[in-house]
Design an enzyme around this catalytic site. Sequence first.
Site, short mmCIF file in Angstrom:
data_model
loop_
_atom_site.label_atom_id
_atom_site.label_comp_id
_atom_site.label_asym_id
_atom_site.label_seq_id
_atom_site.Cartn_x
_atom_site.Cartn_y
_atom_site.Cartn_z
N SER A 277 15.39 47.72 29.23
CA SER A 277 15.56 48.41 27.94
C SER A 277 15.21 47.49 26.78
O SER A 277 14.65 47.93 25.77
CB SER A 277 16.99 48.93 27.79
OG SER A 277 17.92 47.86 27.71
N ASP A 335 19.21 39.75 25.85
CA ASP A 335 18.04 40.37 26.48
C ASP A 335 16.88 40.50 25.52
O ASP A 335 15.74 40.17 25.86
CB ASP A 335 18.41 41.74 27.04
CG ASP A 335 19.27 41.65 28.28
OD1 ASP A 335 19.81 40.56 28.56
OD2 ASP A 335 19.43 42.67 28.98
#
Length: 526
Positions: A277, A335
């Site tokens: 994502s 991330d």
Amino acid sequence: MRADQEPRADPARHPSSPGDDSAPQRAAPPLNRRFSLARGARTRAGHSRGLVSHWVTERVGRGKPPGLFDIPIGQRPTQSAKGSSARALRLAGGKARPPPWGCALRDGEDGELLLGCRHPWTPAVEGVSGAMFSEALLVSAPGKIILHGEHAVVHGKVALAVALNLRTFLLLRPQHNGKVSLSLPNIGIKKVWDVAGLQLLDTSFLEQGDVPAPTPEQLEKLKKVAGLPEDCVGTEGLAVLAFLYLYLAICRKQRALPSLDIVVWSELPTGAGLGSSAAYSVCLVAALLTACEEVTNPLRDRGAGSRWPEEDLESINKWAYEGERVIHGNPSGVDNAVSTWGGALRYQQGKMSSLKRLPALQILLTNTKVPRSTKALVAGVRSRLIKFPEIVAPILTSIDAISLECERVLGEMVAAPAPEQYLVLEELMDMNQHHLNALGVGHASLDQLCQVTAAHGLHSKLTGAGGGGCGITLLKPGLERANVEAAKQALTGCGFDCWETSIGAPGVSMHSAASIDDPVRQALGL
């Protein structure tokens, strides 16, 4: 909530580290002002032929504020308006091509030529862009793995996150059809919206600062626009929602929302803890910011370089973090930072710093395809810590020491890796895996993965939350090819998916179409 998600990092910071002779000669306006629209035009009733549409006009070459004139919807522009088009286009530096219905020219005061376009305008004239860009953009960003420090990071210990050379690719193409479309072939998504409908939305809730943070109330509004159910929590719906938020938020400063087609294809499996994502959000943001000229175009502005300068990467990371918030609610920021800058990051108590250099490390990445609840696994470790503090606290301290030792060894390996250093890395992986099992985040599938690779002389550990998901296996130099292939075949025989790849990959990058492999080109429709 993932194992590497608390405490949250500051997402705004990079880890420290010639014309017609018969026409009067007028200077052409800047490209980003040629025939572009003022925002906020509305339709109104009251004309004998039905609704009357306000047409927004730009006075060519004078730089005056936009004016308005009315043309009944469905009525074609006059012949005199059509006949003026070639002359006006030459004044603006474009190629003479009569504009289609939806764009017309007419004379204004003092002989000025006015270009009117029904709001919102999608560019239809070659060489004259009302939408900031005219070229396709091809972008990629890496996934990530946690090398060491899973779960311990939640309790204030160090975690090492590294970029994974499995990438997400995005192709953005400008369109002239008044549509904006999103295709996600990995998950079977194809969405199309009318730009006109999006342009009329009340997006005042996106005006809060340069990088507005989405609130739950704002996301509910966007769900209605996207046609998503209120209880939308699946991968597909959240991916669409993140795109819609980023498209409207980033492009809202333009005079008209651009008509474009976006295709995103990934080598990363979704929901496996590999930062898919974040790579998706980073790609979307990098492409949209570049298209809107909010950041530079590396291929055009930086010669052969495919990376953005540091200042632009900061902007990309900020926006990507907000995209991650749409999807995850309260992400750590790790991330998107890894996907933006690549390489490796050291993360502890909300602070990130980059490992300046990383030796080339090959790994085998295995997805057991066993679903798990990260939230439940994190809660389980916390519960065990409360129940057995004198046992679990030292385990977390030991995992922290493993992360620090790995960081030290990797730093020494940059100059000249030695065989014994790879042996140390293997030992650290074995110890960490045993510690994670002691914390209760192991799984029979991960045990099987470790046993299969050990039978071939390889060393593995889980990566991420555990309880299934993915594991990594170090492939040190000098391994016999047949041995690696045998291990891969055995893992595949267990029902797992395997990828032979590397870590420490470059961050978000822009590419020419000729520079990417054929499978990626085919997946993107090139």
